[in-house]
Design a protein around this motif. Structure first.
Motif, mmCIF file in Angstrom:
data_model
loop_
_atom_site.group_PDB
_atom_site.id
_atom_site.type_symbol
_atom_site.label_atom_id
_atom_site.label_comp_id
_atom_site.label_asym_id
_atom_site.label_seq_id
_atom_site.Cartn_x
_atom_site.Cartn_y
_atom_site.Cartn_z
ATOM 1 N N LEU A 89 58.861 10.927 -14.645
ATOM 2 C CA LEU A 89 57.973 12.084 -14.555
ATOM 3 C C LEU A 89 57.620 12.517 -15.971
ATOM 4 C CD1 LEU A 89 59.203 12.185 -11.628
ATOM 5 C CD2 LEU A 89 59.107 14.679 -11.824
ATOM 6 N N PHE A 90 56.328 12.471 -16.283
ATOM 7 C CA PHE A 90 55.874 12.853 -17.617
ATOM 8 C C PHE A 90 55.165 14.198 -17.555
ATOM 9 C CE2 PHE A 90 55.895 8.231 -17.421
ATOM 10 C CZ PHE A 90 56.572 7.870 -18.574
ATOM 11 N N GLY A 91 55.655 15.163 -18.322
ATOM 12 C CA GLY A 91 54.970 16.428 -18.481
ATOM 13 C C GLY A 91 54.846 17.235 -17.209
ATOM 14 N N GLY A 92 53.643 17.780 -16.983
ATOM 15 C CA GLY A 92 53.401 18.711 -15.891
ATOM 16 C C GLY A 92 53.405 20.142 -16.410
ATOM 17 N N GLU A 93 53.475 21.090 -15.484
ATOM 18 C CA GLU A 93 53.479 22.494 -15.881
ATOM 19 C C GLU A 93 54.537 23.251 -15.096
ATOM 20 O OE1 GLU A 93 49.536 23.828 -15.087
ATOM 21 O OE2 GLU A 93 49.731 23.693 -12.924
ATOM 22 N N ASP A 94 55.048 24.344 -15.688
ATOM 23 C CA ASP A 94 56.056 25.138 -15.001
ATOM 24 C C ASP A 94 55.391 26.158 -14.091
ATOM 25 O OD1 ASP A 94 55.145 27.191 -16.637
ATOM 26 O OD2 ASP A 94 56.814 27.005 -18.069
ATOM 27 N N ASN B 25 50.654 16.699 -20.927
ATOM 28 C CA ASN B 25 49.673 16.374 -19.890
ATOM 29 C C ASN B 25 49.914 17.204 -18.632
ATOM 30 O OD1 ASN B 25 51.982 14.159 -19.804
ATOM 31 N ND2 ASN B 25 51.283 14.475 -17.701
ATOM 32 N N VAL B 26 48.825 17.603 -17.998
ATOM 33 C CA VAL B 26 48.859 18.319 -16.717
ATOM 34 C C VAL B 26 47.754 17.733 -15.843
ATOM 35 C CG1 VAL B 26 48.587 20.535 -15.553
ATOM 36 C CG2 VAL B 26 49.755 20.431 -17.755
ATOM 37 N N PRO C 144 52.476 24.044 -20.119
ATOM 38 C CA PRO C 144 52.821 22.617 -20.195
ATOM 39 C C PRO C 144 54.296 22.418 -20.506
ATOM 40 C CG PRO C 144 50.838 23.106 -21.464
ATOM 41 C CD PRO C 144 51.424 24.426 -21.073
ATOM 42 N N VAL C 145 54.876 21.417 -19.878
ATOM 43 C CA VAL C 145 56.288 21.086 -20.075
ATOM 44 C C VAL C 145 56.351 19.775 -20.863
ATOM 45 C CG1 VAL C 145 58.451 20.495 -18.944
ATOM 46 C CG2 VAL C 145 56.959 22.240 -17.938
ATOM 47 N N ARG C 146 56.980 19.836 -22.026
ATOM 48 C CA ARG C 146 57.044 18.657 -22.899
ATOM 49 C C ARG C 146 58.334 17.875 -22.621
ATOM 50 N NH1 ARG C 146 53.452 18.575 -27.200
ATOM 51 N NH2 ARG C 146 52.201 20.457 -27.482
ATOM 52 N N LEU C 147 58.386 17.295 -21.447
ATOM 53 C CA LEU C 147 59.584 16.575 -21.023
ATOM 54 C C LEU C 147 59.209 15.236 -20.391
ATOM 55 C CD1 LEU C 147 61.830 19.178 -19.124
ATOM 56 C CD2 LEU C 147 62.327 18.104 -21.319
#
Length: 617
Positions: free
Chosen positions: A471-476, A505-506, A481-484
């Motif tokens: 799983l790359f990125g996404g949003e909380d 990325n989202v 944006p979540v840098r994970l």
């Protein structure tokens, strides 16, 4: 007097008199339906009578019919046909050898021909004298045999062409046998093409049961065979059980022609692995055990005493199709459209519509089917998260209802690995954040809970590579944006996470392209390729626009990106109908044209399937 020598000619203003046959000797051409002067040379004109040979044959045939100047009777039993030796000898090497050598037939008044019936003899003589023959279904075989015996290759090929025009799935195997008897390669090639292309129909014919073991092995092992591996196995078992005592010794060798990697796992476990005949063969049992552990087990373990199952590519008849389904169309409500793109014609084709409108469902391909999972549906005027799973067969162009998820969710992500589908995160009925993951087992047809992701995110880029799900990125929940990078180890059912500044990325898709995972946009033009082995990111050529809510898939090692929404230079948002292709070898983008309409939040998938041939042309 008219001079015809060099420098001669008529004086000016004087007309030459007519020559022989009314042909003037000046440069004036006289057209005639019987002849024409085609080529002019310094010494004169080359005259060509293009009807002379056909007229000569007609005259010779008239002489034959009236028994004028005939010097031999060729016979089929008591039937006699008067002919001219020189005409027959000129028509074929067979008769040339007969009449121009020291054989007794060269001087006999009657020559008896064996292996030919009177009607066929008449047809052959008519062909010799006219160049014409009427080929019918009743007469084609004896005529073809005679053409082979008397060495008339063009007549032989004409009979072959006629038989090729009569090919069907029910007679093609018989035609192959006939072509081998007659040594006709063109008929054999065409018959085999039909047998391979229409395999399901041919497999049910009586002719297949009459093949010898070597013929069946050659047939079932052909890369061009157009049929699912399940059908290959069924055809094999029908052949063996047709004469079980004589044929069971061939089971081991023939079973190797079934490409188990491409068999549906449910069929493998319920019909192949449990087959009593295969259980009696230690060699077949070893193949089955290897397939169970290497192909159909999620964990990919193999016992040390088992040989690895050799990798065999899918048959050439399998094709990759780009499929678009659902999403929002032209800024309107969620669509039920399903579209197939034909790369050969660059045309879009409508398929059977989704059974219901689903907002932000997820979709994956598994076992040559499409699974549409969850989403938000409208029921009784209310929007509710849906646990339903809808399964689409391209071969049947039909939808059916599958086993529902344990938790209703939308805006989630799904990915497939071997026989399993993983559905991750999303939102529930009350728009509550869901951090859980569940897994669908296509063999047992059940969903089960798995370990939840470490950090709950929405709209990450998701891909599966080897034994791990990424799983790359996404949003909380606050849309930050979540840098994970969150990684799920499939066989251990455990997660770990990695922080990275490369990720931001989202609403972006991710695809596996070769040995790397490519993250495609997501409120950015940037394309990132992640190498799981080195744990490093590499930048690829940027897209033309800043893109999100788009689709992406891979066909033949090229990345295709469809639709979505784009951010303009003034930061406004526009829906897109763009259809672009990225080539990793050249690190370049090219436009493939436009989608049939603007589309975003849709599924973009590659479905590998054998095109269905429902009717024989």
């Amino acid at each position: 007097m008219v001079s015809l020598g060099a420098g001669g000619g008529n004086s000016p203003g004087r007309q030459a008199g007519p020559g022989i046959g009314g042909c003037h000797c000046s440069k004036t051409r006289v057209s005639s339906p019987l002849y024409r002067m085609d080529e002019e040379s310094p010494d004169g004109l080359l005259f060509k009578d293009h009807d002379f040979s056909s007229n000569l044959l007609k005259q010779l045939n008239g002489l034959r019919q009236n028994r004028i100047l005939t010097d031999v009777n060729i016979c089929a039993s008591a039937w006699e046909v008067p002919c001219h030796r020189n005409v027959l000898a000129s028509s074929s090497p067979y008769f040339r050898a007969m009449f121009c050598s020291n054989f007794r037939e060269s001087s006999e008044a009657k020559v008896q021909l064996k292996g030919i019936d009177p009607t066929t003899l008449d047809q052959i003589v008519l062909y010799v004298y006219t160049g014409e023959v009427h080929i019918t279904a009743e007469r084609v075989l004896p005529l073809m045999e005679a053409a082979s015996m008397f060495q008339y290759p063009k007549l032989f090929e004409a009979c072959s062409s006629y038989l090729q025009s009569q090919l069907t799935p029910s007679n093609c195997l018989g035609m192959i046998r006939l072509s081998e008897i007659l040594s006709c390669e063109t008929l054999k090639k065409k018959s085999r093409e039909v047998a391979l292309k229409y395999f399901p129909e041919v497999a049910s014919s009586a002719d297949l049961r009459e093949l010898c073991a070597l013929e069946l092995r050659d047939y079932l092992g052909d890369d061009e065979l157009c049929g699912e591996e399940e059908k290959v196995f069924e055809a094999l078992m029908v052949w063996v059980k047709h004469d079980l005592e004589a044929r069971k010794r061939y089971v081991q060798e023939l079973f190797k022609q079934v490409r188990l990697q491409y068999v549906h796992p449910a069929f493998f476990y319920h019909f192949i692995a449990s087959d009593a005949l295969l259980q009696t063969s230690p060699a077949c049992q070893a193949i089955l055990e290897t397939a169970k552990r290497q192909v159909f087990s999620l964990y990919g373990t193999s016992a040390p005493d088992l040989k690895p199952l050799c990798h065999v590519p899918p048959r050439n008849s399998y094709q990759d199709f780009l499929i678009l389904l659902g999403g929002r169309k032209d800024s309107q409500q969620t669509t039920r459209d399903v579209l197939l793109y034909n790369g050969q014609t660059s045309q879009w084709q409508d398929l059977a519509k989704l059974p219901t409108r689903l907002y932000k469902a997820s979709a994956v391909t598994l076992h040559r089917n499409i699974y549409v999972i969850g989403g938000m549906a409208v029921r009784s005027g209310k929007s509710l998260a849906c646990p339903n799973v809808y399964i689409f067969s391209l071969k049947l162009n039909q939808w059916r209802l599958g086993e529902p998820m344990l938790v209703a969710r939308y805006s989630h992500r799904s990915a497939a690995r071997k026989n399993f589908i993983f559905s991750i995160g999303g939102l529930g009925d009350r728009q509550e954040f869901i951090g859980s993951m569940e897994r669908y087992d296509s063999i047992c047809n059940v969903w089960e809970r798995m370990a939840s992701m470490p950090v709950g995110v929405l709209h990450p880029a998701v891909a599966v590579k080897d034994q791990r799900l990424y799983l790359f990125g996404g949003e909380d929940i606050m849309q930050n944006p979540v840098r994970l990078v969150q990684v799920y180890h499939i066989s251990r059912n455990t997660w770990f996470k990695m922080e990275t500044r490369m990720i931001k990325n989202v609403c972006a898709p991710a695809v596996v392209l070769g040995e790397r995972i490519v993250i495609v946009g997501g409120y950015t033009r940037r394309i990132l390729a992640y190498d799981p082995k080195s744990n490093k990111f590499v930048k690829c050529a940027d897209m033309k626009d800043r893109r999100m809510h788009h689709g992406a898939t891979v066909i033949r090692n090229k990345l295709y990106v469809t639709g979505g929404r784009r951010l303009t230079s003034d930061c406004s948002i526009e829906d897109s109908d763009a259809f672009d292709c990225y080539d990793p070898e050249t690190d370049t983008w090219t436009s493939q044209g436009q989608l049939p309409h603007k589309l975003f939040d849709h599924a973009c998938l590659t479905l590998q399937c054998i095109p269905h041939t429902s009717t024989f042309p």
